[in-house]
Write a protein that holds these residues in place. Structure first.
Motif, PDB file in Angstrom:
ATOM      1  N   ASN A  85      40.226  42.204  36.769  1.00  0.00           N
ATOM      2  CA  ASN A  85      39.155  42.021  36.365  1.00  0.00           C
ATOM      3  C   ASN A  85      38.290  42.276  35.373  1.00  0.00           C
ATOM      4  O   ASN A  85      37.916  42.101  34.798  1.00  0.00           O
ATOM      5  N   GLN A  86      38.702  43.400  34.945  1.00  0.00           N
ATOM      6  CA  GLN A  86      38.253  45.090  33.701  1.00  0.00           C
ATOM      7  C   GLN A  86      38.626  44.023  32.826  1.00  0.00           C
ATOM      8  O   GLN A  86      38.260  43.864  31.621  1.00  0.00           O
ATOM      9  N   ARG A 120      38.896  32.023  35.398  1.00  0.00           N
ATOM     10  CA  ARG A 120      39.017  32.294  36.140  1.00  0.00           C
ATOM     11  C   ARG A 120      39.515  32.547  37.829  1.00  0.00           C
ATOM     12  O   ARG A 120      39.785  31.475  37.663  1.00  0.00           O
ATOM     13  N   ASP A 136      36.560  40.172  32.063  1.00  0.00           N
ATOM     14  CA  ASP A 136      35.248  40.600  31.638  1.00  0.00           C
ATOM     15  C   ASP A 136      34.810  41.201  30.285  1.00  0.00           C
ATOM     16  O   ASP A 136      33.852  41.164  29.842  1.00  0.00           O
ATOM     17  N   THR A 146      47.798  35.498  40.679  1.00  0.00           N
ATOM     18  CA  THR A 146      46.637  34.649  40.406  1.00  0.00           C
ATOM     19  C   THR A 146      46.874  33.476  40.081  1.00  0.00           C
ATOM     20  O   THR A 146      46.858  33.464  38.790  1.00  0.00           O
ATOM     21  N   TYR A 173      44.277  30.734  38.321  1.00  0.00           N
ATOM     22  CA  TYR A 173      43.110  30.856  37.978  1.00  0.00           C
ATOM     23  C   TYR A 173      43.002  29.096  37.192  1.00  0.00           C
ATOM     24  O   TYR A 173      43.524  28.981  36.665  1.00  0.00           O
ATOM     25  N   LYS A 199      42.729  44.732  42.027  1.00  0.00           N
ATOM     26  CA  LYS A 199      41.612  43.607  41.411  1.00  0.00           C
ATOM     27  C   LYS A 199      40.652  44.330  40.339  1.00  0.00           C
ATOM     28  O   LYS A 199      40.850  43.675  39.616  1.00  0.00           O
ATOM     29  N   ALA A 200      40.502  45.704  40.436  1.00  0.00           N
ATOM     30  CA  ALA A 200      39.344  45.800  39.455  1.00  0.00           C
ATOM     31  C   ALA A 200      39.818  46.180  37.788  1.00  0.00           C
ATOM     32  O   ALA A 200      39.603  45.399  37.451  1.00  0.00           O
ATOM     33  N   TYR A 247      44.106  36.441  44.625  1.00  0.00           N
ATOM     34  CA  TYR A 247      45.193  37.464  44.290  1.00  0.00           C
ATOM     35  C   TYR A 247      45.802  37.595  45.778  1.00  0.00           C
ATOM     36  O   TYR A 247      46.085  37.433  46.829  1.00  0.00           O
TER      37      TYR A 247
END
Length: 150
Positions: A30-31, A91, A34, A108, A110, A26-27, A95
């Motif tokens: 998400n990166q 967005r 971001d 995912t 979105y 997930k990180a 997940y």
């Protein structure tokens, strides 16, 4: 006895802060988003495998289903191009992550916004591999639509 308790406390603290593979995946995902919001391609590149591909599945104007492949370098150029007053914000709404050893996929859904105005929705499917530098994205396939989004 105090020394044993101290070691036990430190060990338990380290274990409780360790991220699961799902959290690491997930990180990584998400990166990407971001980095997209910040126009920071360095942030995005950190989680992409050098062989990463980007494809979209959708219908053309005549209604035929097509597969479009985009060059990662072109996508990164789009991300890195600052447009005054424009914020692109993808967005993720959920997940669904599946892991098998060193490979994972993440489904995912979105919603995509331009300056907080809804633009389109779809699903991103990420394929990832676990490397000595963490979970890296090896492929992204998405769908895009303006109807049936909510």
């Amino acid at each position: 006895m105090k020394k044993v308790l101290s070691i036990l406390f430190i060990f338990c603290s380290v274990v409780s802060f360790a991220q699961t593979d799902e959290e690491k995946i997930k990180a990584s995902i998400n990166q990407v988003f971001d980095g997209m919001r910040k126009n920071d391609t360095t942030l995005v590149r950190q989680v992409l495998h050098p062989s990463c591909f980007l494809k979209s599945i959708g219908k053309n104007k005549s209604g035929e289903v097509r597969l479009q492949e985009d060059a990662i370098i072109d996508w990164l150029k789009q991300i890195g191009t600052k447009r005054d007053g424009i914020i692109l914000d993808e967005r993720l709404t959920s997940y669904d992550i599946k892991i098998d050893g060193e490979m994972a996929i993440a489904w995912t859904p979105y919603e995509f916004y331009v300056n907080d105005k809804f633009n389109h929705c779809g699903v991103d499917v990420f394929t990832l591999m676990n490397t000595d530098k963490g979970w890296k994205i090896v492929g992204i396939v998405d769908t895009r639509r303006k109807e049936n989004c909510k």
